[in-house]
Design an enzyme around this catalytic site. Structure first.
Site, PDB file in Angstrom:
ATOM      1  N   ASP A   9       3.628 -13.196  38.691  1.00 45.51           N
ATOM      2  CA  ASP A   9       3.904 -14.843  38.086  1.00 45.51           C
ATOM      3  C   ASP A   9       5.764 -15.110  37.537  1.00 45.51           C
ATOM      4  OD1 ASP A   9       3.244 -17.577  36.470  1.00 45.51           O
ATOM      5  OD2 ASP A   9       3.565 -16.361  35.348  1.00 45.51           O
TER       6      ASP A   9
ATOM      7  N   GLU B  60       0.624 -15.202  43.414  1.00 45.33           N
ATOM      8  CA  GLU B  60       1.770 -14.381  42.773  1.00 45.33           C
ATOM      9  C   GLU B  60       1.282 -13.461  43.166  1.00 45.33           C
ATOM     10  OE1 GLU B  60       1.618 -17.675  38.925  1.00 45.33           O
ATOM     11  OE2 GLU B  60       0.026 -16.259  39.005  1.00 45.33           O
TER      12      GLU B  60
END
Length: 229
Positions: free
Chosen positions: A49, A121
């Site tokens: 992320d 991610e």
């Protein structure tokens, strides 16, 4: 574990060959299959992320050198939001390889909110850890999200998206709410996440260094969805 044939197929699709194949397996392992932090994808997703945020910001600055900071922030929020990451996973047809717990359905789990975007991610995080290179992670991100990097962010004054959305809601007798979902990071450098709901339905999620900025980003996303109808 992912078998050798599946690993090879995934590597071909993401454009990266893993030295540690177990790391790739971990990136595809849902928490329903293992609650052990070193065996599922959750901490990889956490790392990925941050890397996605950084790489997208870097790319946008390079490709839009004269763009206003506010416009760059808004475009980054759009690119790193759930929908573009999910669409990238769908285009690469990777979700079906996720490892889930006994009695669970891969199709059911991957249609849940954020699971596909979390997978994106986690792949980024795994590539970075395996290669020790931000450049390798960047290559995957740019390949998967390339259509979003078109140099189209323009230098323009900040718009008050929150006011625009509130006016739209008033005209159409709708109820708009701005719900703070989380506040993360150090107290001196927080990141706010705000959901914008319209009649109880989430229409946009914004992130920012202030609650106001997060609300503006969420309102912008909500307006973009309304304008597509």
């Amino acid at each position: 574990m992912l078998n050798a044939q599946t690993v090879k197929l995934i590597e071909e699709r993401i454009g990266y060959v893993f030295n540690n194949k177990a790391l790739l397996t971990r990136a595809f392992t849902h928490s329903s299959a293992s609650t052990v932090a070193t065996q599922n994808y959750e901490s990889l997703e956490f790392l990925g992320d941050s890397i996605v945020d950084f790489i997208v910001a870097k790319r946008l600055m390079i490709e839009n050198p004269d763009a206003h900071e506010g416009a760059l922030t808004q475009r980054r929020a759009e690119i790193v939001s759930q929908e573009p990451l999910e669409n990238a996973i769908k285009k690469l047809d990777l979700a079906k390889y996720m490892i889930v717990g006994k009695g669970e359905s891969v199709q059911s789990i991957t249609t849940h909110t954020k699971v596909a975007s979390n997978l994106f991610e986690s792949i980024v995080g795994a590539i970075y850890l395996d290669s020790g290179s931000v450049e390798c992670a960047e290559a995957f991100i740019f390949m998967a999200l390339k259509p979003h990097f078109d140099g189209s962010v323009k230098h323009e004054e900040e718009r008050d998206y929150k006011s625009e959305l509130n006016e739209f809601a008033t005209r159409n007798k709708l109820k708009v709410e701005y719900i703070t979902v989380s506040v993360t990071g150090a107290s001196h450098d927080p990141t706010f996440t705000v959901d914008v709901t319209i009649d109880g339905i989430c229409a946009g999620r914004g992130k920012g260094k202030s609650k106001k900025s997060a609300q503006q980003q969420g309102a912008r996303l909500a307006l973009s969805h309304i304008n597509k109808r």
